[in-house]
Design a protein around this motif. Structure first.
Motif, PDB file in Angstrom:
ATOM      1  N   UNK A  93       1.056  -1.222   0.441  1.00 30.50           N
ATOM      2  CA  UNK A  93      -0.292   0.120   0.300  1.00 30.50           C
ATOM      3  C   UNK A  93       0.938   1.033   0.228  1.00 30.50           C
ATOM      4  N   UNK A  94      -0.211   2.483  -0.706  1.00 28.00           N
ATOM      5  CA  UNK A  94       1.200   3.378  -0.410  1.00 28.00           C
ATOM      6  C   UNK A  94       0.956   4.593   0.405  1.00 28.00           C
ATOM      7  N   UNK A  95       0.685   3.485   1.576  1.00 26.03           N
ATOM      8  CA  UNK A  95       0.250   4.924   3.507  1.00 26.03           C
ATOM      9  C   UNK A  95       1.574   5.463   3.790  1.00 26.03           C
ATOM     10  N   UNK A  96       1.932   4.255   4.082  1.00 29.83           N
ATOM     11  CA  UNK A  96       3.633   4.956   4.908  1.00 29.83           C
ATOM     12  C   UNK A  96       4.746   5.274   3.710  1.00 29.83           C
ATOM     13  N   UNK A  97       4.713   6.629   3.694  1.00 30.61           N
ATOM     14  CA  UNK A  97       5.898   6.535   3.094  1.00 30.61           C
ATOM     15  C   UNK A  97       7.254   5.796   2.757  1.00 30.61           C
TER      16      UNK A  97
END
Length: 142
Positions: A93-97
């Motif tokens: 996922x792209x939730x945490x950079x």
């Protein structure tokens, strides 16, 4: 539905619970003081008023100590919170950079963090027993 009477009754106990948790932490600290180079109490900034919900310590390899305590003495412990960058639910996922990066401080902290039994029902004898098991673990390693 929230039972407000139950909540109010529990709130009346909060001060005593907080005091008991601090007593437990201080007793562990006293009992483990002779091996403080091997297992250190969690640091609290002197400007804060901590709630000692868990009696947490830092040691070289909390996983090995935890395994020893459960296998040899039937003493359960808790680990620290698993670092976000290592949690499988965030991997795709792209939730945490920068999730693919290594977060050495978080990962090292996780590997060294252990919470000892700290129920308000613990008595001094039990805390001394847990502390003695920890001291034995370090004696056997040397």
């Amino acid at each position: 539905m929230l039972n407000w009477q139950l909540l109010a009754a529990q709130m009346k106990k909060l001060k005593r619970i907080k005091e008991k948790k601090e007593e437990i932490f201080n007793l562990y600290q006293r009992e483990l003081n002779q091996i403080k180079d091997l297992i250190k109490p969690q640091y609290f900034d002197p400007r804060v008023d901590p709630v000692f919900w868990f009696s947490s310590f830092i040691c070289e390899n909390s996983n090995k100590l935890s395994a020893y305590l459960i296998q040899e003495h039937n003493i359960q412990t808790r680990r620290g919170f698993y670092p976000l960058n290592l949690q499988p639910c965030y991997q795709n996922k792209n939730i945490i950079p920068n999730i693919q990066n290594k977060y050495k401080v978080s990962e090292d902290f996780y590997k060294s963090f252990i919470s000892l039994p700290s129920s308000v029902t613990l008595d001094e004898e039990t805390i001394i027993k847990v502390s003695s098991a920890i001291k034995k673990y370090y004696e056997d390693r040397n």
